[in-house]
Design a protein around this motif. Structure first.
Motif, PDB file in Angstrom:
ATOM      1  N   PHE A  15       0.831  -1.216   0.000  1.00  0.00           N
ATOM      2  CA  PHE A  15       0.000   0.000   0.000  1.00  0.00           C
ATOM      3  C   PHE A  15       0.858   1.256   0.000  1.00  0.00           C
ATOM      4  O   PHE A  15       0.564   2.222  -0.711  1.00  0.00           O
ATOM      5  N   LEU A  16       1.915   1.259   0.819  1.00  0.00           N
ATOM      6  CA  LEU A  16       2.799   2.425   0.863  1.00  0.00           C
ATOM      7  C   LEU A  16       3.510   2.628  -0.472  1.00  0.00           C
ATOM      8  O   LEU A  16       3.707   3.759  -0.916  1.00  0.00           O
ATOM      9  N   SER A  17       3.873   1.541  -1.106  1.00  0.00           N
ATOM     10  CA  SER A  17       4.506   1.630  -2.416  1.00  0.00           C
ATOM     11  C   SER A  17       3.550   2.249  -3.432  1.00  0.00           C
ATOM     12  O   SER A  17       3.945   3.114  -4.214  1.00  0.00           O
ATOM     13  N   CYS A  18       2.309   1.819  -3.401  1.00  0.00           N
ATOM     14  CA  CYS A  18       1.302   2.382  -4.308  1.00  0.00           C
ATOM     15  C   CYS A  18       1.052   3.863  -4.024  1.00  0.00           C
ATOM     16  O   CYS A  18       0.745   4.626  -4.931  1.00  0.00           O
ATOM     17  N   ALA A  19       1.216   4.248  -2.757  1.00  0.00           N
ATOM     18  CA  ALA A  19       1.016   5.644  -2.366  1.00  0.00           C
ATOM     19  C   ALA A  19       2.245   6.499  -2.667  1.00  0.00           C
ATOM     20  O   ALA A  19       2.202   7.713  -2.496  1.00  0.00           O
ATOM     21  N   GLY A  20       3.348   5.862  -3.064  1.00  0.00           N
ATOM     22  CA  GLY A  20       4.538   6.617  -3.424  1.00  0.00           C
ATOM     23  C   GLY A  20       5.593   6.730  -2.346  1.00  0.00           C
ATOM     24  O   GLY A  20       6.625   7.356  -2.550  1.00  0.00           O
ATOM     25  N   ASP A  21       5.369   6.133  -1.175  1.00  0.00           N
ATOM     26  CA  ASP A  21       6.339   6.189  -0.086  1.00  0.00           C
ATOM     27  C   ASP A  21       7.255   4.969  -0.166  1.00  0.00           C
ATOM     28  O   ASP A  21       7.165   4.033   0.623  1.00  0.00           O
ATOM     29  N   ASP A  22       8.151   4.991  -1.133  1.00  0.00           N
ATOM     30  CA  ASP A  22       9.000   3.837  -1.403  1.00  0.00           C
ATOM     31  C   ASP A  22       9.971   3.525  -0.272  1.00  0.00           C
ATOM     32  O   ASP A  22      10.249   2.357  -0.003  1.00  0.00           O
ATOM     33  N   GLY A  41       5.177 -14.589  -3.332  1.00  0.00           N
ATOM     34  CA  GLY A  41       5.774 -13.753  -4.363  1.00  0.00           C
ATOM     35  C   GLY A  41       5.273 -12.326  -4.397  1.00  0.00           C
ATOM     36  O   GLY A  41       6.012 -11.419  -4.779  1.00  0.00           O
ATOM     37  N   TRP A  42       4.038 -12.102  -3.987  1.00  0.00           N
ATOM     38  CA  TRP A  42       3.493 -10.744  -4.064  1.00  0.00           C
ATOM     39  C   TRP A  42       4.244  -9.772  -3.150  1.00  0.00           C
ATOM     40  O   TRP A  42       4.152  -8.557  -3.338  1.00  0.00           O
ATOM     41  N   TYR A  43       5.018 -10.268  -2.201  1.00  0.00           N
ATOM     42  CA  TYR A  43       5.831  -9.392  -1.348  1.00  0.00           C
ATOM     43  C   TYR A  43       6.786  -8.545  -2.196  1.00  0.00           C
ATOM     44  O   TYR A  43       7.219  -7.490  -1.765  1.00  0.00           O
ATOM     45  N   HIS A  44       7.139  -9.014  -3.386  1.00  0.00           N
ATOM     46  CA  HIS A  44       8.152  -8.353  -4.197  1.00  0.00           C
ATOM     47  C   HIS A  44       7.629  -7.201  -5.051  1.00  0.00           C
ATOM     48  O   HIS A  44       8.404  -6.588  -5.788  1.00  0.00           O
ATOM     49  N   PHE A  45       6.345  -6.884  -4.945  1.00  0.00           N
ATOM     50  CA  PHE A  45       5.829  -5.741  -5.694  1.00  0.00           C
ATOM     51  C   PHE A  45       6.486  -4.417  -5.292  1.00  0.00           C
ATOM     52  O   PHE A  45       6.838  -3.624  -6.171  1.00  0.00           O
ATOM     53  N   PRO A  46       6.664  -4.105  -3.992  1.00  0.00           N
ATOM     54  CA  PRO A  46       7.305  -2.824  -3.643  1.00  0.00           C
ATOM     55  C   PRO A  46       8.726  -2.663  -4.198  1.00  0.00           C
ATOM     56  O   PRO A  46       9.023  -1.618  -4.797  1.00  0.00           O
ATOM     57  N   PRO A  47       9.615  -3.673  -4.055  1.00  0.00           N
ATOM     58  CA  PRO A  47      10.935  -3.443  -4.648  1.00  0.00           C
ATOM     59  C   PRO A  47      10.896  -3.383  -6.178  1.00  0.00           C
ATOM     60  O   PRO A  47      11.649  -2.613  -6.787  1.00  0.00           O
ATOM     61  N   LYS A  53      10.468   2.593 -11.121  1.00  0.00           N
ATOM     62  CA  LYS A  53      10.365   4.052 -11.093  1.00  0.00           C
ATOM     63  C   LYS A  53      11.719   4.715 -11.277  1.00  0.00           C
ATOM     64  O   LYS A  53      11.814   5.787 -11.851  1.00  0.00           O
ATOM     65  N   ARG A  54      12.768   4.067 -10.779  1.00  0.00           N
ATOM     66  CA  ARG A  54      14.121   4.618 -10.887  1.00  0.00           C
ATOM     67  C   ARG A  54      14.805   4.245 -12.205  1.00  0.00           C
ATOM     68  O   ARG A  54      15.970   4.529 -12.395  1.00  0.00           O
TER      69      ARG A  54
END
Length: 78
Positions: A15-22, A41-47, A53-54
């Protein structure tokens, strides 16, 4: 939240990743992985999102390959 619940930490990271707080998302991701080394596997969406993005496409691809969601019908289309 329960600080020992790895799935909830992983979900908050997502959720934080989707909100932009990487940065915060990566902190929670790392904690979740430490608590649950055999994580889904879904844990790896934020990284993945952070690397993408980078424009770190090689690193994003490594993370994308860790996202195993065989229950999604579109995963098998290639």
């Amino acid at each position: 939240i329960n600080p020992l619940d790895a799935d909830t930490l992983g979900l908050c990271a997502l959720f934080l990743s989707c909100a932009g707080d990487d940065d915060r998302a990566m902190e929670l991701f790392a904690r979740a992985v430490r608590l649950k080394p055999q994580h889904p596997g879904w844990y790896h969406f934020p990284p993945f999102t952070r690397h993408y993005k980078r424009r770190e496409y090689a690193e994003a691809l490594v993370e994308a390959k860790c996202i195993a969601l065989p229950q999604l019908p579109t995963v098998h289309i290639s």
